[in-house]
Write a protein that holds these residues in place. Structure first.
Motif, PDB file in Angstrom:
ATOM      1  N   GLU A 351      19.886 -20.936  41.648  1.00  0.00           N
ATOM      2  CA  GLU A 351      18.734 -21.230  42.527  1.00  0.00           C
ATOM      3  C   GLU A 351      19.406 -22.280  43.258  1.00  0.00           C
ATOM      4  N   ARG A 352      20.190 -23.121  42.741  1.00  0.00           N
ATOM      5  CA  ARG A 352      20.973 -24.197  43.511  1.00  0.00           C
ATOM      6  C   ARG A 352      21.873 -23.583  44.505  1.00  0.00           C
ATOM      7  N   LEU A 353      22.492 -22.728  44.071  1.00  0.00           N
ATOM      8  CA  LEU A 353      23.541 -21.858  44.934  1.00  0.00           C
ATOM      9  C   LEU A 353      22.737 -21.307  46.184  1.00  0.00           C
ATOM     10  N   ALA A 354      21.685 -20.870  45.917  1.00  0.00           N
ATOM     11  CA  ALA A 354      20.761 -20.204  46.994  1.00  0.00           C
ATOM     12  C   ALA A 354      20.310 -21.229  48.152  1.00  0.00           C
ATOM     13  N   ASP A 355      19.835 -22.528  47.372  1.00  0.00           N
ATOM     14  CA  ASP A 355      19.442 -23.680  48.204  1.00  0.00           C
ATOM     15  C   ASP A 355      20.540 -24.136  49.156  1.00  0.00           C
ATOM     16  N   GLU A 356      21.704 -24.398  48.406  1.00  0.00           N
ATOM     17  CA  GLU A 356      22.883 -24.635  49.147  1.00  0.00           C
ATOM     18  C   GLU A 356      23.169 -24.005  50.310  1.00  0.00           C
ATOM     19  N   LEU A 357      23.042 -22.771  50.042  1.00  0.00           N
ATOM     20  CA  LEU A 357      23.538 -21.860  51.139  1.00  0.00           C
ATOM     21  C   LEU A 357      22.485 -21.487  52.269  1.00  0.00           C
ATOM     22  N   GLY A 358      21.163 -22.021  51.988  1.00  0.00           N
ATOM     23  CA  GLY A 358      20.049 -21.574  52.669  1.00  0.00           C
ATOM     24  C   GLY A 358      19.927 -20.083  52.578  1.00  0.00           C
ATOM     25  N   LEU A 359      19.915 -19.473  51.553  1.00  0.00           N
ATOM     26  CA  LEU A 359      19.666 -18.225  51.304  1.00  0.00           C
ATOM     27  C   LEU A 359      18.491 -18.028  50.432  1.00  0.00           C
ATOM     28  N   ASP A 360      17.699 -16.572  50.359  1.00  0.00           N
ATOM     29  CA  ASP A 360      16.624 -16.399  49.581  1.00  0.00           C
ATOM     30  C   ASP A 360      17.139 -16.506  48.229  1.00  0.00           C
ATOM     31  N   VAL A 362      15.916 -14.953  45.625  1.00  0.00           N
ATOM     32  CA  VAL A 362      15.780 -13.501  45.007  1.00  0.00           C
ATOM     33  C   VAL A 362      17.125 -12.765  45.530  1.00  0.00           C
ATOM     34  N   GLU A 363      17.327 -12.841  46.788  1.00  0.00           N
ATOM     35  CA  GLU A 363      18.593 -12.232  47.406  1.00  0.00           C
ATOM     36  C   GLU A 363      19.862 -12.633  46.738  1.00  0.00           C
ATOM     37  N   VAL A 364      20.182 -13.953  46.364  1.00  0.00           N
ATOM     38  CA  VAL A 364      21.170 -14.471  45.625  1.00  0.00           C
ATOM     39  C   VAL A 364      21.231 -13.656  44.336  1.00  0.00           C
ATOM     40  N   ARG A 365      20.247 -13.543  43.703  1.00  0.00           N
ATOM     41  CA  ARG A 365      20.187 -12.779  42.516  1.00  0.00           C
ATOM     42  C   ARG A 365      20.653 -11.308  42.579  1.00  0.00           C
ATOM     43  N   ARG A 366      20.037 -10.762  43.530  1.00  0.00           N
ATOM     44  CA  ARG A 366      20.247  -9.209  43.839  1.00  0.00           C
ATOM     45  C   ARG A 366      21.529  -9.220  43.894  1.00  0.00           C
ATOM     46  N   ARG A 367      22.418  -9.918  44.939  1.00  0.00           N
ATOM     47  CA  ARG A 367      23.758  -9.780  45.119  1.00  0.00           C
ATOM     48  C   ARG A 367      24.717  -9.818  44.088  1.00  0.00           C
ATOM     49  N   ASN A 368      23.971 -10.579  43.038  1.00  0.00           N
ATOM     50  CA  ASN A 368      25.057 -10.888  41.946  1.00  0.00           C
ATOM     51  C   ASN A 368      24.909 -10.120  40.799  1.00  0.00           C
ATOM     52  N   LEU A 369      23.695  -9.361  40.816  1.00  0.00           N
ATOM     53  CA  LEU A 369      23.252  -8.479  39.495  1.00  0.00           C
ATOM     54  C   LEU A 369      24.452  -7.257  39.086  1.00  0.00           C
ATOM     55  N   ILE A 370      24.722  -7.281  37.984  1.00  0.00           N
ATOM     56  CA  ILE A 370      25.489  -6.105  37.271  1.00  0.00           C
ATOM     57  C   ILE A 370      25.198  -4.882  37.854  1.00  0.00           C
ATOM     58  N   ARG A 371      25.934  -4.042  38.367  1.00  0.00           N
ATOM     59  CA  ARG A 371      25.691  -2.705  38.917  1.00  0.00           C
ATOM     60  C   ARG A 371      25.767  -1.504  37.937  1.00  0.00           C
ATOM     61  N   LEU A 417      -1.503 -27.365  45.651  1.00  0.00           N
ATOM     62  CA  LEU A 417       0.089 -27.322  45.721  1.00  0.00           C
ATOM     63  C   LEU A 417       0.463 -26.283  44.512  1.00  0.00           C
ATOM     64  N   ILE A 418       0.701 -25.013  44.740  1.00  0.00           N
ATOM     65  CA  ILE A 418       1.120 -24.007  43.935  1.00  0.00           C
ATOM     66  C   ILE A 418       2.518 -23.848  44.018  1.00  0.00           C
ATOM     67  N   GLY A 419       2.989 -23.640  42.900  1.00  0.00           N
ATOM     68  CA  GLY A 419       4.476 -23.118  42.762  1.00  0.00           C
ATOM     69  C   GLY A 419       4.711 -21.992  42.073  1.00  0.00           C
ATOM     70  N   VAL A 420       5.451 -20.779  42.791  1.00  0.00           N
ATOM     71  CA  VAL A 420       5.734 -19.570  42.202  1.00  0.00           C
ATOM     72  C   VAL A 420       7.406 -19.514  41.797  1.00  0.00           C
ATOM     73  N   GLY A 421       7.721 -19.468  40.417  1.00  0.00           N
ATOM     74  CA  GLY A 421       9.040 -19.405  39.966  1.00  0.00           C
ATOM     75  C   GLY A 421       9.452 -18.080  39.384  1.00  0.00           C
ATOM     76  N   LEU A 422      10.596 -17.714  39.479  1.00  0.00           N
ATOM     77  CA  LEU A 422      11.313 -16.445  39.174  1.00  0.00           C
ATOM     78  C   LEU A 422      12.342 -16.785  38.137  1.00  0.00           C
ATOM     79  N   SER A 423      12.454 -15.861  36.966  1.00  0.00           N
ATOM     80  CA  SER A 423      13.629 -15.841  36.291  1.00  0.00           C
ATOM     81  C   SER A 423      14.287 -14.355  35.906  1.00  0.00           C
ATOM     82  N   VAL A 424      15.158 -14.130  35.663  1.00  0.00           N
ATOM     83  CA  VAL A 424      16.032 -12.949  35.287  1.00  0.00           C
ATOM     84  C   VAL A 424      16.868 -13.351  34.034  1.00  0.00           C
ATOM     85  N   TYR A 425      16.614 -12.409  33.088  1.00  0.00           N
ATOM     86  CA  TYR A 425      17.624 -12.565  31.916  1.00  0.00           C
ATOM     87  C   TYR A 425      18.020 -11.468  31.266  1.00  0.00           C
ATOM     88  N   VAL A 426      19.264 -11.481  30.605  1.00  0.00           N
ATOM     89  CA  VAL A 426      19.582 -10.700  29.515  1.00  0.00           C
ATOM     90  C   VAL A 426      19.979 -11.469  28.370  1.00  0.00           C
TER      91      VAL A 426
END
Length: 723
Positions: A351-360, A362-371, A417-426
């Motif tokens: 999430e920090r990487l996404a914020d630093e790059l101004g990217l979504d 979800v998209e940063v996770r998607r691009r890094n997921l094992i295929r 003030l509502i927040g929505v958070g996401l996590s992906v795990y293995v």
């Protein structure tokens, strides 16, 4: 009728809810004595003298045991507040506590070291002088070419994330009863590991295994904190053996908080190299574990290091795992044991990487997921089965992640003030061997003896489902027995989300062997090779039920083993999932209220959706507790400030959100006989990063750029971040 896959209510509930379940403190034996411990008020001190003379004179006191008798305070000093220096045994529990106050102990206080990084400095007080250092363990995990990848990286991040120390706070504190009848020493313990207790007690008292029996009665929660064989279990057993009378010890809540292992307490210092489109090339850093006074939590920092890449395709990495001694209660396993920490670390980094790059995010996770799976991560962990990208996309859709974010935006316009958070795990689950014994009874029913050690999960119900399906018999005809080393000789127990995968596979193996034995007897009885279906053997127009076959064996008309044992060896397997948390923040008070928690998990086949959902809900609430409320706090002298439930905040039903639990419609089964992967710790692993992400999401609506770098996120933290 098929039972596996059905939401069957727990068989165990009736006895528990009606108050008929027997826990350690319910055990009363003729001539019972009560043990108590004199414990150090200091975090670090030399023990100069222990005088129990006045204690021994007190009414009701039967025996006293000092440091030389039991090996209390090894090295002649105490290393944490609450460490035992003497034991007193009395005929009455209240007289016991009066007597404990008469103990005279002279201490020479020593400087205490309470911070990992202070403990690593030259000249820091040594917790264990014999080591000559406060580093109890270190190991390096690496793969790929980190230096080359870092040079090629277009973006570099570095930082530190700290996870607080957690007190497991099981509903039932630890306790043990021991009784010696002159032949067998029987030990009842609120434990997850009766087989280990049997072995360690036999070793400590120089007894043959056959002369020690360990029993696990009903256990009111454990969460990993009852995985060890604690000193009290050995000391109470020894007292019962020497006095030849039953001895009981049950911890008070504050005693349990100080003398039962703590969890979490890991810190990651990291550097990450990535491309501008958000692909992580390399990660390096150090995972520090605040190990406490003794290195009992072996492997916690190592597991966090090895699982740090999570479900992401990171090809280059180097992580050092370091366990550091401090003058605190020893650290050990707590629900997830290294995997929640690894997941929180990598999800915060993504999430920090996404914020630093101004990217979504979800998209940063998607691009890094094992295929492609199987997949061996950079530190050598081989993830077995799954389709992470499909499960990720399906999870986002099923959980309504985008819709929730849109709703949160609309609510913000209305002043909420509502927040929505996401996590992906293995995560990694299952290890070692497990045993099962299955017996065919004369009335055509079956008794399964399992070496699993359930403590609230409903394991007996799930095992009955598995065995009933394998034997094709009504589930009511299968009885499951656990927790007694006199009934099944060895096993590992319930931990690491392994019960149904390892223990259930052992039960299937035993059922298949028993069917084979019964088939041989049926062939002799019927005079032809039979087919088996729904509890009956049929051939040549003749049939014989299991009951008929068993009776024939007892009459000598056929031969068969009516009791079979199976030992199943289980390799690790790797569940995967997507979780979403929704919270509401009060900007004036900083209070965070969890509103909704949604989970989508691929855990292979789900034996009982009702039990699995219960594990997800309970696990999520524990992760919420870590994210927002719980923390073991010590003062500068090493006193545990949060020494009981008046000061240590465990979330209750009032703090629980609404839950929605989903499992993958197209699960990827493990290679084990059950096809399962484990569900007991998944939500604890995923919930903390999801909740932290949600809180950060809410705060950024008012103050962009806010970054959370520790847990728990307290109301004071929130209030300060918004100012």
């Amino acid at each position: 009728m098929k039972y596996v896959g059905r939401p069957i209510p727990r068989f165990e509930d009736d006895v528990i809810l009606s108050g008929r379940a027997q826990y350690v403190d319910d055990i009363e034996l003729p001539g019972m004595l009560y043990a108590g411990f004199v414990r150090s008020p200091y975090a670090h001190a030399k023990v100069l003298r222990v005088d129990l003379t006045d204690v021994a004179r007190q009414r009701g006191v039967v025996a006293v045991f000092g440091p030389r008798d039991m090996g209390f305070a090894p090295g002649g000093k105490v290393r944490y507040q609450g460490e035992a220096v003497a034991m007193v045994v009395a005929s009455d529990r209240y007289l016991l506590y009066d007597a404990l106050e008469k103990a005279v102990v002279e201490y020479e206080p020593l400087p205490a070291v309470l911070d990992v990084f202070e403990a690593l400095k030259p000249g820091a007080p040594l917790v264990d002088e014999g080591l000559g250092t406060n580093v109890a363990h270190e190991a390096v995990y690496e793969g790929g070419d980190v230096e080359k990848a870092m040079k090629e990286a277009e973006v570099k991040l570095e930082g530190r994330f700290t996870i607080q120390r957690i007190i497991p706070a099981a509903m039932e504190p630890r306790g043990v009863v021991a009784s010696y009848d002159g032949d067998v020493l029987t030990v009842w313990s609120s434990t997850q590991v009766p087989f280990d207790i049997r072995k360690e007690v036999a070793k400590a008292l120089d007894l043959h295994l056959a002369r020690v029996r360990a029993i696990q009665p009903f256990v009111g929660g454990a969460f990993g904190s009852k995985l060890l064989v604690y000193p009290e279990e050995i000391w109470v057993s020894k007292a019962a053996y020497l006095l030849k009378r039953p001895v009981k010890w049950v911890a008070t809540r504050s005693e349990d908080f100080k003398a039962t292992t703590h969890g979490r307490a890991l810190t990651l210092e990291y550097k990450v190299g990535a491309t501008r489109d958000g692909r992580v090339l390399a990660i390096e850093g150090v995972v520090y574990a605040d190990a406490g006074a003794y290195y009992w939590g072996e492997g916690l920092a190592d597991t966090a290091a090895q699982m740090l890449p999570g479900p992401y395709d990171i090809r280059h990495g180097r992580i050092k795992a370091v366990a550091v001694l401090t003058n605190k209660t020893p650290l050990s396993a707590y629900r997830g044991a290294g995997r929640p920490e690894a997941t929180l670390f990598i999800e915060r980094i993504m999430e920090r990487l996404a914020d630093e790059l101004g990217l979504d995010r979800v998209e940063v996770r998607r691009r890094n997921l094992i295929r492609q799976l199987p997949y061996t991560n950079v530190f050598g962990m081989t993830y077995d089965t799954g389709d992470y990208l499909e499960t990720f996309e399906r999870g986002l859709e099923r959980l309504g992640y985008r819709q929730l974010r849109s709703w949160a935006e609309e609510e913000f316009k209305k002043g909420r003030l509502i927040g929505v958070g996401l996590s992906v795990y293995v995560e990694i689950t299952t290890f070692g061997y497990e045993t099962a014994i299955l017996r065919a009874e004369r009335d055509g029913t079956f008794t399964l003896y399992t070496a699993l050690t359930p403590h609230g999960q409903g394991v007996a119900t799930a095992l009955a489902q598995i065995v009933a399906d394998e034997l094709e018999v009504p589930i009511e005809s299968v009885k499951v027995v656990w927790g007694d080393t006199a009934l099944i000789p060895d096993g590992i127990g319930t931990m690491g989300s392994r019960s149904i995968t390892a223990g259930g596979s052992a039960a299937i193996l035993a059922a298949r062997r028993l069917k084979g034995e019964l088939a041989k007897a049926a062939e002799r009885l019927l005079g032809c090779k039979p087919e088996y279906s729904r509890g009956e053997f049929k051939c040549g127009g003749k049939s014989a039920s299991v009951r008929d076959v068993v009776k024939a064996v007892y009459r000598g008309e056929a031969e068969a083993q009516l009791t079979v044992e199976a030992i199943y060896h289980a390799d690790a397997t790797y569940p995967f999932g997507v979780h979403v948390a929704v919270v509401e923040v009060d900007p004036e008070t900083g209070f965070v209220k969890p509103l909704l928690y949604k989970s989508y998990d691929d855990v292979g086949f789900v034996v009982n959706p009702l039990l699995a959902a219960g594990q997800a809900m309970g696990g999520a609430l524990q992760g919420i507790g870590q994210a927002l409320y719980e923390e073991a706090i010590y003062d500068e002298a090493g006193n545990l400030v949060t020494a009981n439930l008046a000061f240590y905040y465990v979330p209750t039903a009032a703090e629980a959100p609404k839950y929605e639990v989903y499992f993958a419609e197209r699960p990827h089964p493990s290679r084990h006989l059950t096809g399962t992967k484990g569900i007991g710790e998944a939500a604890t692993i995923a919930s903390t990063p999801a909740v932290v992400s949600a809180v950060e999401d809410a705060l950024r609506r008012i103050k962009p750029g806010v970054r959370i770098e520790k847990t728990p996120v307290t109301p004071e933290d929130v209030w300060r971040m918004l100012r």
